[in-house]
Design a protein around this motif. Sequence first.
Motif, short mmCIF file in Angstrom:
data_model
loop_
_atom_site.label_atom_id
_atom_site.label_comp_id
_atom_site.label_asym_id
_atom_site.label_seq_id
_atom_site.Cartn_x
_atom_site.Cartn_y
_atom_site.Cartn_z
N SER B 79 1.04 -1.20 0.10
CA SER B 79 0.01 0.14 -0.04
C SER B 79 0.62 1.29 0.07
O SER B 79 0.36 2.19 -0.48
CB SER B 79 -1.15 0.04 1.08
OG SER B 79 -1.58 -1.16 1.24
N GLN B 118 -7.45 0.67 -0.05
CA GLN B 118 -7.65 -0.79 0.58
C GLN B 118 -9.02 -0.54 1.68
O GLN B 118 -9.60 -1.44 2.06
CB GLN B 118 -6.62 -1.00 1.25
CG GLN B 118 -6.49 -2.33 1.96
CD GLN B 118 -5.06 -2.70 2.73
OE1 GLN B 118 -4.11 -1.96 2.63
NE2 GLN B 118 -5.06 -3.94 2.88
N ASP B 194 -5.91 -1.38 -4.59
CA ASP B 194 -5.43 -1.97 -3.48
C ASP B 194 -6.36 -3.10 -3.00
O ASP B 194 -7.24 -2.50 -2.36
CB ASP B 194 -5.02 -0.67 -2.48
CG ASP B 194 -4.06 -1.50 -1.27
OD1 ASP B 194 -3.92 -2.36 -1.23
OD2 ASP B 194 -3.33 -0.57 -0.76
N GLU B 195 -6.14 -4.15 -3.21
CA GLU B 195 -7.22 -5.37 -2.90
C GLU B 195 -8.42 -4.79 -2.90
O GLU B 195 -9.18 -5.07 -2.31
CB GLU B 195 -6.79 -5.70 -1.33
CG GLU B 195 -5.44 -6.12 -0.93
CD GLU B 195 -5.16 -6.51 0.49
OE1 GLU B 195 -6.27 -7.25 0.96
OE2 GLU B 195 -4.03 -6.24 0.99
#
Lengths: 283, 404
Positions: B79, B118, B194-195
Amino acid sequence: MHSTIKRPRHLSCLLYASLTLLAFFVLAPVLWLLLMSLSSPTDLTKVPLQWIPSQWDFSRYALLLDWQNGSGKRFLAAMLNSLIIATSASFIALVAGVLAAYAFSRRNASMLLMFAFLATIMMPPITYILPLYSAFSELGILNTKVSLIICYSAMLIPFAIWLMKTNIDVLPEEIEHAAMIEGAGTIYTLRKVVLPIILPAIGATAMLSFLTAWDEFFYALIFSSDLSAKTIPVAIADFSAGRVTDFGVIASVGVLASVPPVLIALFFQRFIVSGLVGGSVKG
Amino acid sequence: MSDSSSSFISNQVSDISPVQSSTTQSQRRGSSADQDDVILSIRSLCKSYFDAEILQDINLEINSGDFLVLVGPSGCGKSTLLSCIGGLTDVTSGEIFCRGKNITQLDPAKRDIAMVFQSYALFPNMTVAQNIGFGLEVRKVPAAERKQKIQQVAEILHLQPLLDRTPAQLSGGQRQRVAMGRALVRDPTLFLFDEPLSNLDAKLRLSMRTEIKHLHQRLGGTMVYVTHDQVEAMTLASKIMVLNQGRIQQFGSPEEVYKRPANTFVAEFMGSPAMNLIRAKVIVEAGAVKIQIHREDRAPLVFIEQAATDALRAFNNQSVIIGLRPESISDVAARDPQRSHSAECRIEYIEGIGSDVYATLKLGGSDVISRLHGDSNVSAGDRQQLHFDLSNISYFDPSSQLRI
Ligand SMILES: Nc1ncnc2c1ncn2[C@@H]1O[C@H](COP(=O)(O)OP(=O)(O)OP(=O)(O)O)[C@@H](O)[C@H]1O
Ligand SMILES: [Mg+2]
């Protein structure tokens, strides 16, 4: 909010009894003020005191709300001055406070500066009176609303910065990052994202600032001398300082002077709800 | 858009040649015509918080249309790297170039990057539609066009019924899709994810994954994508970067990372179950390289490495670590009989997952997982004839943990 835990009966009784007592302590003086303003002068001077007026007397309100006569003019002018001064000072303090708080909270503005701001409210007002007086007199703005607006904004800004900063600090920074990534500049992000989220805090700060400025007495007493700048606390002091012998008039001034703060409080109460950030970030 | 996107795709296809990395990259750097093709280039990037070095000496280059997947254990700095690319955190040293322009100090708003955070980072004061349309509104896209684009994205992400809700009224997975929508509605130079699918159920995750893949192929956007999901990483990536403790462990095509891990960390990190790492001894005898694996219950397992490199020969009489994926140890005969070795092994215990049966055995003092056919009826304690497929075997130096 509905409580799922059932309280035992005797605890409930105790709770309500305490609340009633508290309400009585808070409301009794206000109630007495209201009654005084509506009692005839004879009722007020009676011994023993006549608690409930023998007749309702609205004449003082008519007197005070009439621009044509002396007392009315003094009162209404002071109300207007107070309204203008308190509103302007609160507005300036809010704008400066929000921007400065954002700089302190997000843009690494020096904390030293922040402490310097806060230090100014630690000093007793009396220390500032003399330098301010000579400065204002030099500038020729003694006995003007401007001088009081300057004083009050200076007094309110540190407090506004501090309140706003604590509220911006707890916002998840990613929300602003998201706005920036989406192409928004600082002002746009502030206007469309940060300000709406901290609206409750802004409401609370606006209300407290307004009330502080509305109630301020000391600077107003020193820096104003006639109708052009006198604020309501000074006017109330004038009314009670011998010119009027009727307590009822003083009570009526008090009642009327508390109407704007009460309205402001009711108005801003709508904004002071929590939970606006809900759902923006995980967890 | 359509003609340029087709060129993106053809480019991407040429990238997935088996021998790429260093040679092709240096060629690319040399020719000026290809220079515009490099979308993102990071040179010696370091990032520290106080004295903690979070990212160390990150170098990478991705081309237009690339799909870079970043993987690594939790807290390795993925991240943080995305934040640096997006301009949300200052880098300690190093430079970031976007389309050949140094953007290291550029305001994030001017980088033309879209990012899925995220933590989602939705605007709590706006509806789903306003959240998705925020970037368009900033860019003063006319309301009608904005509305149409929001509708399109909402359809892809199954968000149409939710457009008028605020984030607080959504479930975690719905919020995550709104965050995706906010990025997909625009057409930026670079996407950072991010994910983005971590909170979705298995079915939705699969359909979103396919959707992202389609989107990428259709629009030819360049993406940097963080995930903990092995399948996502392998299926989406045109390049994979494995990070550990802020250092790049390997950067290459998914195939390369999977089949030729650069070190034992990558070997163990990629793939599920992980690659088996087994201690073995190299013996060079009459020109033939023999690999000997100790077994507790029987004679050592010995096989001949026919494709031994000189580097491996240099380990004569020393121990090495060999890496074999579970699917390379099977009850089914290997494809290439030349590079296969069979031996009877004792099964310690088994785990059935429906499609396959994972059987654990002991080799070289460690547990080794083999992947048997789903219908295999072995049970713990049995002896089973296993086929070792050596075509994708890896060797690692035990001291440096690097690939030999
Ligand atoms: N603001 C900060 N101050 C100090 N350390 C930080 C800060 N932000 C992140 N870190 C540290 O940097 C490291 C990398 O964090 P990062 O969020 O990049 O990890 P990650 O790879 O994204 O992990 P995950 O997969 O769990 O999301 C962590 O060890 C974290 O503690
Ligand atoms: Mg992370």
